[in-house]
Scaffold this motif. Structure first.
Motif, PDB file in Angstrom:
ATOM      1  N   MET A 170     -10.538  -7.013   3.242  1.00 20.21           N
ATOM      2  CA  MET A 170     -10.344  -9.000   4.120  1.00 20.21           C
ATOM      3  C   MET A 170      -9.142  -9.158   3.863  1.00 20.21           C
ATOM      4  SD  MET A 170     -13.230 -11.554   5.450  1.00 20.21           S
ATOM      5  CE  MET A 170     -14.304 -10.407   6.333  1.00 20.21           C
ATOM      6  N   ALA A 171      -9.574  -9.943   2.582  1.00 19.15           N
ATOM      7  CA  ALA A 171      -9.270 -10.453   1.495  1.00 19.15           C
ATOM      8  C   ALA A 171      -7.246  -9.855   1.745  1.00 19.15           C
ATOM      9  CB  ALA A 171      -9.225 -11.256   1.533  1.00 19.15           C
ATOM     10  N   ASP A 172      -7.361  -9.123   1.321  1.00 16.89           N
ATOM     11  CA  ASP A 172      -6.433  -7.836   0.958  1.00 16.89           C
ATOM     12  C   ASP A 172      -5.085  -7.928   1.696  1.00 16.89           C
ATOM     13  OD1 ASP A 172      -4.170  -6.243  -0.523  1.00 16.89           O
ATOM     14  OD2 ASP A 172      -4.632  -4.732   0.860  1.00 16.89           O
ATOM     15  N   SER A 173      -5.955  -7.525   3.171  1.00 18.61           N
ATOM     16  CA  SER A 173      -5.310  -7.385   4.816  1.00 18.61           C
ATOM     17  C   SER A 173      -4.305  -8.719   5.081  1.00 18.61           C
ATOM     18  CB  SER A 173      -6.101  -6.955   5.941  1.00 18.61           C
ATOM     19  OG  SER A 173      -5.040  -6.882   7.334  1.00 18.61           O
ATOM     20  N   ALA A 174      -5.537  -9.752   4.909  1.00 22.31           N
ATOM     21  CA  ALA A 174      -5.123 -11.365   5.316  1.00 22.31           C
ATOM     22  C   ALA A 174      -4.057 -11.693   4.300  1.00 22.31           C
ATOM     23  CB  ALA A 174      -5.887 -12.490   5.259  1.00 22.31           C
ATOM     24  N   LEU A 175      -3.812 -11.379   3.740  1.00 23.45           N
ATOM     25  CA  LEU A 175      -2.677 -12.330   2.501  1.00 23.45           C
ATOM     26  C   LEU A 175      -1.734 -11.566   2.291  1.00 23.45           C
ATOM     27  CD1 LEU A 175      -5.210 -12.675  -1.119  1.00 23.45           C
ATOM     28  CD2 LEU A 175      -4.525 -15.249   0.808  1.00 23.45           C
ATOM     29  N   SER A 176      -1.923  -9.670   2.240  1.00 28.38           N
ATOM     30  CA  SER A 176      -0.571  -9.106   2.332  1.00 28.38           C
ATOM     31  C   SER A 176       0.230  -9.880   3.638  1.00 28.38           C
ATOM     32  CB  SER A 176      -0.997  -7.424   2.021  1.00 28.38           C
ATOM     33  OG  SER A 176      -1.547  -7.341   1.618  1.00 28.38           O
ATOM     34  N   ALA A 177      -0.539 -10.059   4.646  1.00 25.35           N
ATOM     35  CA  ALA A 177       0.416 -10.722   6.340  1.00 25.35           C
ATOM     36  C   ALA A 177       0.852 -11.661   5.632  1.00 25.35           C
ATOM     37  CB  ALA A 177      -1.027 -10.626   6.937  1.00 25.35           C
ATOM     38  N   GLN A 178       0.229 -12.895   5.022  1.00 20.00           N
ATOM     39  CA  GLN A 178       0.440 -14.671   5.083  1.00 20.00           C
ATOM     40  C   GLN A 178       1.199 -14.330   3.020  1.00 20.00           C
ATOM     41  OE1 GLN A 178      -0.662 -17.265   7.058  1.00 20.00           O
ATOM     42  NE2 GLN A 178      -0.241 -18.255   5.611  1.00 20.00           N
ATOM     43  N   TYR A 179       1.319 -13.378   2.208  1.00 16.84           N
ATOM     44  CA  TYR A 179       2.051 -13.503   1.410  1.00 16.84           C
ATOM     45  C   TYR A 179       2.334 -12.490   1.141  1.00 16.84           C
ATOM     46  CZ  TYR A 179       0.138 -17.769   0.792  1.00 16.84           C
ATOM     47  OH  TYR A 179      -0.984 -19.492   1.343  1.00 16.84           O
ATOM     48  N   PRO A 180       4.192 -11.830   1.800  1.00 15.65           N
ATOM     49  CA  PRO A 180       4.349 -10.059   0.869  1.00 15.65           C
ATOM     50  C   PRO A 180       5.062  -9.931   0.362  1.00 15.65           C
ATOM     51  CG  PRO A 180       5.425 -11.536   3.312  1.00 15.65           C
ATOM     52  CD  PRO A 180       4.084 -12.507   3.532  1.00 15.65           C
ATOM     53  N   GLY A 181       5.101  -9.813  -0.676  1.00 22.53           N
ATOM     54  CA  GLY A 181       5.183  -9.522  -2.146  1.00 22.53           C
ATOM     55  C   GLY A 181       5.054 -10.428  -3.248  1.00 22.53           C
ATOM     56  N   ASN A 182       4.342 -11.539  -2.926  1.00 21.14           N
ATOM     57  CA  ASN A 182       4.048 -12.686  -3.802  1.00 21.14           C
ATOM     58  C   ASN A 182       3.462 -11.181  -5.143  1.00 21.14           C
ATOM     59  OD1 ASN A 182       1.189 -13.875  -4.939  1.00 21.14           O
ATOM     60  ND2 ASN A 182       2.337 -15.109  -4.249  1.00 21.14           N
ATOM     61  N   ARG A 183       2.986 -11.626  -6.229  1.00 20.29           N
ATOM     62  CA  ARG A 183       2.508 -11.140  -7.204  1.00 20.29           C
ATOM     63  C   ARG A 183       1.566 -10.529  -6.936  1.00 20.29           C
ATOM     64  NH1 ARG A 183       3.285 -14.570 -12.011  1.00 20.29           N
ATOM     65  NH2 ARG A 183       3.552 -16.451 -11.618  1.00 20.29           N
ATOM     66  N   HIS A 184       0.383 -11.949  -6.285  1.00 18.56           N
ATOM     67  CA  HIS A 184      -1.005 -11.535  -7.038  1.00 18.56           C
ATOM     68  C   HIS A 184      -0.798 -10.853  -6.270  1.00 18.56           C
ATOM     69  CE1 HIS A 184       0.184 -15.074  -9.904  1.00 18.56           C
ATOM     70  NE2 HIS A 184       0.303 -16.030  -8.940  1.00 18.56           N
ATOM     71  N   VAL A 185      -0.615 -10.963  -4.349  1.00 15.94           N
ATOM     72  CA  VAL A 185      -1.259 -10.581  -3.864  1.00 15.94           C
ATOM     73  C   VAL A 185      -0.808  -9.161  -4.179  1.00 15.94           C
ATOM     74  CG1 VAL A 185      -1.039 -10.061  -1.391  1.00 15.94           C
ATOM     75  CG2 VAL A 185      -1.296 -12.513  -2.255  1.00 15.94           C
ATOM     76  N   VAL A 186       0.223  -8.514  -4.444  1.00 16.18           N
ATOM     77  CA  VAL A 186       0.635  -7.489  -4.748  1.00 16.18           C
ATOM     78  C   VAL A 186      -0.404  -6.766  -5.652  1.00 16.18           C
ATOM     79  CG1 VAL A 186       2.328  -5.050  -5.499  1.00 16.18           C
ATOM     80  CG2 VAL A 186       2.655  -7.389  -3.900  1.00 16.18           C
ATOM     81  N   SER A 187      -0.799  -7.218  -6.080  1.00 19.74           N
ATOM     82  CA  SER A 187      -1.629  -7.169  -7.831  1.00 19.74           C
ATOM     83  C   SER A 187      -2.765  -6.496  -7.150  1.00 19.74           C
ATOM     84  CB  SER A 187      -1.911  -8.517  -8.805  1.00 19.74           C
ATOM     85  OG  SER A 187      -2.576  -7.672  -9.773  1.00 19.74           O
ATOM     86  N   LEU A 188      -3.608  -7.768  -6.351  1.00 17.62           N
ATOM     87  CA  LEU A 188      -5.110  -7.160  -5.637  1.00 17.62           C
ATOM     88  C   LEU A 188      -4.315  -6.366  -5.466  1.00 17.62           C
ATOM     89  CD1 LEU A 188      -7.440  -7.929  -5.096  1.00 17.62           C
ATOM     90  CD2 LEU A 188      -6.749  -9.086  -3.131  1.00 17.62           C
ATOM     91  N   HIS A 189      -3.388  -5.767  -3.871  1.00 16.93           N
ATOM     92  CA  HIS A 189      -3.067  -5.139  -3.325  1.00 16.93           C
ATOM     93  C   HIS A 189      -3.203  -2.871  -4.063  1.00 16.93           C
ATOM     94  CE1 HIS A 189      -2.918  -2.298  -0.209  1.00 16.93           C
ATOM     95  NE2 HIS A 189      -1.611  -1.698  -0.777  1.00 16.93           N
ATOM     96  N   SER A 190      -3.024  -3.443  -5.546  1.00 15.95           N
ATOM     97  CA  SER A 190      -3.188  -2.420  -6.485  1.00 15.95           C
ATOM     98  C   SER A 190      -3.783  -1.850  -7.352  1.00 15.95           C
ATOM     99  CB  SER A 190      -1.906  -3.150  -7.696  1.00 15.95           C
ATOM    100  OG  SER A 190      -0.577  -2.573  -6.789  1.00 15.95           O
ATOM    101  N   ARG A 191      -5.070  -3.232  -6.868  1.00 10.80           N
ATOM    102  CA  ARG A 191      -5.974  -2.631  -7.696  1.00 10.80           C
ATOM    103  C   ARG A 191      -7.331  -2.372  -7.042  1.00 10.80           C
ATOM    104  NH1 ARG A 191      -8.143  -8.582  -9.002  1.00 10.80           N
ATOM    105  NH2 ARG A 191     -10.152  -8.192  -8.964  1.00 10.80           N
TER     106      ARG A 191
END
Length: 193
Positions: free
Chosen positions: A158-179
């Motif tokens: 849920m957080a990954d989906s919302a954050l990827s839309a809100q902060y595309p390319g942010n290194r912290h969000v990209v790291s969450l998506h990879s995990r």
């Protein structure tokens, strides 16, 4: 910024040249810290009386920063309660009160743990596009993570989906998506082992 000197009244000011939203720790001396979310162009104002950091810090600023600050303060109170219980148990190690106290405090520990889990879940469900979710998802009590990929994958996604839309390319969000991607891949491979 590594450190700043306070003025005569104890005030300080500093500026950061940010390219993306990130997390910063504010600490006075070697004591506890406060976690701050700062985005390019943000202004945060923190006020507290000497000796009351971080428990009594009043933060004014963007909603994301305030939400995480409030979560952190409530979590700090729970950690302080757990620490007090552990000190109480340690003070009775080896005497006749240790076993009864252990049994009594165990239910209190569990209640505090569940309260922290509930607050973390509520934070993510209520504010999935807050970058503070990244801190909430990685929050620990002692060495144990409160929310885990094993038990709370839905919240992570849920957080990954919302954050990827809100902060595309942010290194912290990209790291969450990879995990999450790595976890799901490993879960699919697990039965084949």
């Amino acid at each position: 910024t590594d450190s700043v000197q306070t003025g005569p009244e104890g005030s300080f000011r500093f500026a950061l040249n940010l390219k993306e939203t990130g997390f910063y720790l504010l600490r006075t001396g070697n004591g506890p810290y406060s976690i701050l979310i700062v985005s390019p162009g943000d202004t945060l104002n923190l006020n507290w009386e000497p000796g009351q950091f971080p428990e009594q810090v009043v933060l004014k600023g963007p909603e994301d920063a305030v939400l995480l600050h409030e979560f952190h303060l409530r979590s700090l109170k729970r950690k302080t309660a757990v620490d007090s219980l552990q000190l109480l148990l340690e003070s009775h190690r080896g005497d006749s009160l240790f076993v009864p106290l252990t049994l009594q405090t165990d239910s209190v520990f569990r209640a505090i743990w569940e309260e922290q889990r509930e607050e973390g879940s509520r934070f993510i469900r209520s504010h999935p596009s807050s970058i503070g979710c990244l801190i909430v998802l990685d929050f620990t009590f002692g060495a144990r993570k409160v929310l885990t990929l094993d038990e709370d994958l839905e919240l992570y996604k849920m957080a990954d989906s919302a954050l990827s839309a809100q902060y595309p390319g942010n290194r912290h969000v990209v790291s969450l998506h990879s995990r999450i991607t790595d976890f799901e891949r490993d879960q699919k491979l697990a039965p084949a082992r």
